[in-house]
Design a protein around this motif. Structure first.
Motif, PDB file in Angstrom:
ATOM      1  N   VAL A  38     -14.596  -9.642  -0.807  1.00 11.88           N
ATOM      2  CA  VAL A  38     -13.785  -9.977   0.916  1.00 11.88           C
ATOM      3  C   VAL A  38     -13.747  -8.537   1.568  1.00 11.88           C
ATOM      4  O   VAL A  38     -13.979  -7.858   1.168  1.00 11.88           O
ATOM      5  N   HIS A  39     -13.504  -8.893   2.748  1.00 10.22           N
ATOM      6  CA  HIS A  39     -13.478  -7.982   3.974  1.00 10.22           C
ATOM      7  C   HIS A  39     -12.081  -7.911   4.932  1.00 10.22           C
ATOM      8  O   HIS A  39     -11.961  -7.125   5.559  1.00 10.22           O
TER       9      HIS A  39
ATOM     10  N   TYR B 205     -10.327 -12.317  -9.428  1.00  5.80           N
ATOM     11  CA  TYR B 205     -10.221 -11.010  -8.833  1.00  5.80           C
ATOM     12  C   TYR B 205     -10.893 -10.757  -7.269  1.00  5.80           C
ATOM     13  O   TYR B 205     -11.697 -11.902  -7.215  1.00  5.80           O
ATOM     14  N   ALA B 206     -10.780  -9.837  -6.790  1.00  6.38           N
ATOM     15  CA  ALA B 206     -11.758  -9.820  -5.332  1.00  6.38           C
ATOM     16  C   ALA B 206     -12.205  -8.279  -5.345  1.00  6.38           C
ATOM     17  O   ALA B 206     -11.620  -7.370  -5.907  1.00  6.38           O
ATOM     18  N   LEU B 207     -13.114  -7.919  -4.702  1.00  4.48           N
ATOM     19  CA  LEU B 207     -13.710  -6.596  -4.330  1.00  4.48           C
ATOM     20  C   LEU B 207     -13.645  -6.607  -2.825  1.00  4.48           C
ATOM     21  O   LEU B 207     -13.944  -7.399  -1.862  1.00  4.48           O
TER      22      LEU B 207
ATOM     23  N   TYR C  61     -10.382  -4.879  -6.402  1.00  2.00           N
ATOM     24  CA  TYR C  61     -11.139  -3.656  -6.733  1.00  2.00           C
ATOM     25  C   TYR C  61     -11.409  -3.011  -5.256  1.00  2.00           C
ATOM     26  O   TYR C  61     -11.777  -3.672  -4.460  1.00  2.00           O
ATOM     27  N   ALA C  62     -11.122  -1.601  -5.237  1.00  2.00           N
ATOM     28  CA  ALA C  62     -11.926  -0.859  -3.956  1.00  2.00           C
ATOM     29  C   ALA C  62     -13.318  -0.681  -4.140  1.00  2.00           C
ATOM     30  O   ALA C  62     -13.853  -0.392  -5.280  1.00  2.00           O
ATOM     31  N   LEU C  63     -13.930  -1.099  -3.103  1.00  2.00           N
ATOM     32  CA  LEU C  63     -15.613  -1.035  -3.037  1.00  2.00           C
ATOM     33  C   LEU C  63     -16.118  -0.280  -1.987  1.00  2.00           C
ATOM     34  O   LEU C  63     -15.651  -0.230  -0.941  1.00  2.00           O
TER      35      LEU C  63
ATOM     36  N   ALA D 231      -5.091  -0.938  -5.457  1.00  2.00           N
ATOM     37  CA  ALA D 231      -6.077  -1.382  -6.052  1.00  2.00           C
ATOM     38  C   ALA D 231      -5.954  -1.554  -7.798  1.00  2.00           C
ATOM     39  O   ALA D 231      -5.194  -0.847  -8.318  1.00  2.00           O
ATOM     40  N   HIS D 232      -6.457  -2.652  -8.216  1.00  2.00           N
ATOM     41  CA  HIS D 232      -6.479  -2.828  -9.737  1.00  2.00           C
ATOM     42  C   HIS D 232      -7.360  -1.399 -10.327  1.00  2.00           C
ATOM     43  O   HIS D 232      -7.144  -0.976 -11.260  1.00  2.00           O
TER      44      HIS D 232
END
Length: 313
Positions: free
Chosen positions: A232-233, A248-250, A284-286, A302-303
């Protein structure tokens, strides 16, 4: 639901041990759902921040002083009488030993199926989220080569969750690569998700799928597979992932990264501001991160951190 329903702000604390186990508490007699298991916490009083409320509640309920906690998930629950906005914090450090102050029981639980019951119904997704590792690894065989990638998976740190993302491979190449990845990761106790056309994955030895932004936007219901995540953005895409019940999402890109030259990074403040709209699932931070960025990521909600190049160096 009545439009005049007020929203009650509630906090809950997930006490974490270094081995990944966490604490559940039973609800005291005389309260609704007495005897059901949940995460300790309570209402935010007027003038309190969520964190101040957490510190006070855990002091009152279990006689501990929270010294280090980070924001984690936030969920909205609608009951007949009210709507509850529930904010979860993970509590990493505290002073004192938890002692029941209201006649309740406490139990440490390893990640996975719970050994205490009955559980408050809303906690199912929360318990599943606690199975997710702090570091999420993404393959980059397209940069380092297939042999080097398999070698890193086999001999490097054991990763609890690995996303296979190889956009240059055709279906047959990807299937063969996924088989080799899954054999290694499963033998080391981890899970594998694949970022590819979901129609390809039937019969593959995988635990789930990862959706890119365009696949996420096209979905109207959650795919029927154990683990589903998405990239996701924006806050809108994050809410969409939450509505679909994804695991979850990144969210990125936090820092400049070689895969997306010319794209302005979010930075940590931008990352936190997307999460401020609500974190219905672990994020999650990416983007341009290393394992040592984990604590900074947690401080910003963030997780954990998602690493591509950083996972294999």
């Amino acid at each position: 639901m009545h439009s005049d329903n007020k929203i009650i702000e509630v906090v809950a604390g997930v006490l974490m041990r270094p081995d990944g186990s966490f604490m559940l508490g039973s609800r005291p007699q005389g309260k609704p759902y007495a005897g059901y298991w949940e995460f300790p916490g309570g209402k935010v009083e007027p003038g309190e921040s969520a964190l101040q409320a957490l510190v006070r509640e855990l002091q009152e309920e279990m006689a501990i002083t929270v010294t280090h906690a980070t924001p984690w998930l936030s969920r909205l629950h609608h009951y007949e009488h009210a709507s509850v906005h529930l904010r979860f914090f993970r509590v990493w450090d505290w002073q004192g030993e938890p002692q029941p102050q209201e006649g309740q029981q406490f139990a440490w639980q390893p990640p996975g199926p719970s050994s205490v019951e009955p559980m408050l119904p809303a906690n199912g997704p929360i318990l599943k989220s606690l199975q997710l590792p702090a570091v999420y690894a993404i393959t980059c065989a397209h940069e380092i080569g297939v042999a080097a990638q398999l070698q890193a998976l086999a001999t490097g740190p054991a990763h609890g969750l690995v996303q296979v993302r190889e956009p240059d491979m055709d279906r047959q190449q990807l299937q063969a690569f996924v088989r080799e990845v899954a054999a290694i990761v499963h033998a080391r106790g981890g899970k594998v998700v694949v970022n590819a056309d979901p129609a390809w994955l039937a019969g593959w030895p995988v635990d789930g799928m990862h959706l890119n932004g365009s696949r996420l936007r096209q979905l109207t219901q959650r795919p029927d597979i154990a683990w589903v995540g998405a990239s996701v953005h924006s806050a809108a895409e994050l809410q969409q992932a939450g509505l679909l019940g994804l695991d979850y999402a990144l969210l990125g890109h936090v820092q400049p990264t070689a895969s997306h030259p010319g794209v302005t990074p979010l930075g940590w403040d931008g990352f936190a501001s997307v999460l401020a709209a609500g974190m219905p699932l672990p994020v999650y931070a990416l983007g341009g991160l290393q394992a040592q960025d984990l604590e900074t990521a947690r401080q910003h909600g963030a997780h954990g951190v998602a690493l591509m190049r950083g996972a294999w160096q």
